[in-house]
Design a protein around this motif. Structure first.
Motif, PDB file in Angstrom:
ATOM      1  N   TYR A 215     -19.450  45.874  46.793  1.00 52.60           N
ATOM      2  CA  TYR A 215     -18.650  47.093  46.676  1.00 52.60           C
ATOM      3  C   TYR A 215     -17.776  47.011  45.428  1.00 52.60           C
ATOM      4  O   TYR A 215     -17.612  47.998  44.700  1.00 52.60           O
ATOM      5  CB  TYR A 215     -17.744  47.282  47.901  1.00 52.60           C
ATOM      6  CG  TYR A 215     -18.451  47.450  49.216  1.00 52.60           C
ATOM      7  CD1 TYR A 215     -19.749  47.944  49.290  1.00 52.60           C
ATOM      8  CD2 TYR A 215     -17.811  47.118  50.415  1.00 52.60           C
ATOM      9  CE1 TYR A 215     -20.389  48.098  50.516  1.00 52.60           C
ATOM     10  CE2 TYR A 215     -18.437  47.271  51.642  1.00 52.60           C
ATOM     11  CZ  TYR A 215     -19.726  47.749  51.683  1.00 52.60           C
ATOM     12  OH  TYR A 215     -20.351  47.892  52.896  1.00 52.60           O
ATOM     13  N   LYS A 218     -20.018  47.489  42.338  1.00 49.33           N
ATOM     14  CA  LYS A 218     -20.528  48.865  42.272  1.00 49.33           C
ATOM     15  C   LYS A 218     -19.485  49.817  41.699  1.00 49.33           C
ATOM     16  O   LYS A 218     -19.773  50.606  40.787  1.00 49.33           O
ATOM     17  CB  LYS A 218     -20.954  49.327  43.660  1.00 49.33           C
ATOM     18  CG  LYS A 218     -21.398  50.787  43.709  1.00 49.33           C
ATOM     19  CD  LYS A 218     -21.924  51.194  45.082  1.00 49.33           C
ATOM     20  CE  LYS A 218     -20.854  51.401  46.092  1.00 49.33           C
ATOM     21  NZ  LYS A 218     -21.376  51.948  47.380  1.00 49.33           N
ATOM     22  N   GLY A 260     -24.485  41.998  42.622  1.00 46.51           N
ATOM     23  CA  GLY A 260     -24.404  42.769  41.387  1.00 46.51           C
ATOM     24  C   GLY A 260     -23.621  42.116  40.270  1.00 46.51           C
ATOM     25  O   GLY A 260     -23.202  42.798  39.328  1.00 46.51           O
TER      26      GLY A 260
END
Length: 279
Positions: A215, A218, A260
């Motif tokens: 999160y 992102k 990520g």
């Protein structure tokens, strides 16, 4: 009829609740209320704005010390394993506040509602994690608050009180990513001690923390894209600004990638040179 609380007001209620179990009960209740409301069209709960405290309410115990003053215990002993679980519980309770704080602190920033969905979900899961570890401590004859804990975890939050990109870079993408690095070794310690309850709790935490780090990355990429900024360069600038010291390998490159965060984000900030393959 009384108007429902806004999400920012819910977040502030959690932040101003001192007792760990009361805090996490309220956190989970507000998360359930939010997601139930999100099933309606239109959603009856507004994001709203609030004035969250600079520091969250904390119980009288544990005593909070400077990190260097927290006693070190060897994990091979029962006392050491209890100390390790106590430290995890402290991290998880701080994480509950961290996630509600990012909601309340930055609710005025124009963001997709998915931003708030993600952090409510993360706060809910951190609340579950805290209770799981509390159960483990109690099964070993201890409890959260029985040992001192360090007070350094909120420093990054204070430093980034007006900087959402800085908050995302330092909290989920550095501090929480560190959990991905160290949790496998903790799981191994509790497996060797045949403490199944702790192993199962830590495995839940390990699997769900990947999403929390994700999160962060992102929404960090989202904000960089909105301002046409290079995410890697901005990440390096913000970590050097807000994080004291170098990042510490070894890194869990697989889980960081799942979240990520590629290696060229964190290796240039490490306190050692990455070894060459084959050496």
């Amino acid at each position: 009829m009384t108007a429902p609380l806004t999400l920012a007001q819910m977040a502030t209620q959690v932040l101003t609740t001192a007792d760990g179990k009361a805090k996490t009960d309220l956190s989970r209740s507000h998360a359930a209320t939010w997601f139930a409301a999100r099933q309606q069209d239109p959603c009856p709960i507004e994001i709203g704005t609030a004035q969250p405290p600079l520091h969250p309410a904390r119980p009288e115990h544990p005593e909070l010390l400077s990190p260097r003053d927290v006693p070190k215990r060897k994990p091979g002993s029962e006392a050491g394993r209890i100390a390790m679980l106590h430290a995890v519980a402290h991290i998880e309770l701080n994480a509950v506040d961290l996630h509600w704080d990012i909601i309340a602190r930055f609710s005025h920033v124009p963001l997709p509602v998915g931003f708030f969905d993600d952090w409510v979900k993360a706060a809910d899961e951190e609340s579950k994690h805290f209770r799981l570890i509390c159960d483990c401590l109690e099964s070993l004859g201890s409890h959260y608050g029985a040992l001192p804990a360090h007070r350094g975890m909120w420093k990054a939050t204070e430093d980034t009180v007006d900087d959402l990109m800085g908050r995302l870079a330092v909290v989920p993408m550095v501090l929480e990513a560190r959990g991905l690095d160290v949790t496998p070794s903790m799981i191994k310690i509790f497996k060797q001690a045949k403490l199944t309850q702790a192993v199962e709790a830590l495995e839940v935490i390990y699997s769900e923390e990947v999403s929390h780090v994700a999160y962060g990355s992102k929404w960090f990429y989202f904000l960089c894209g909105r301002e046409n900024l290079d995410p890697k360069e901005v990440f390096h600038q913000l970590v050097r600004k807000y994080f004291r010291g170098a990042l510490k390998p070894p890194f869990n490159e697989e889980k960081r990638a799942d979240a990520g965060i590629p290696p060229d984000f964190y290796w240039p900030l490490a306190d050692t040179v990455k070894p060459m393959q084959g050496l």
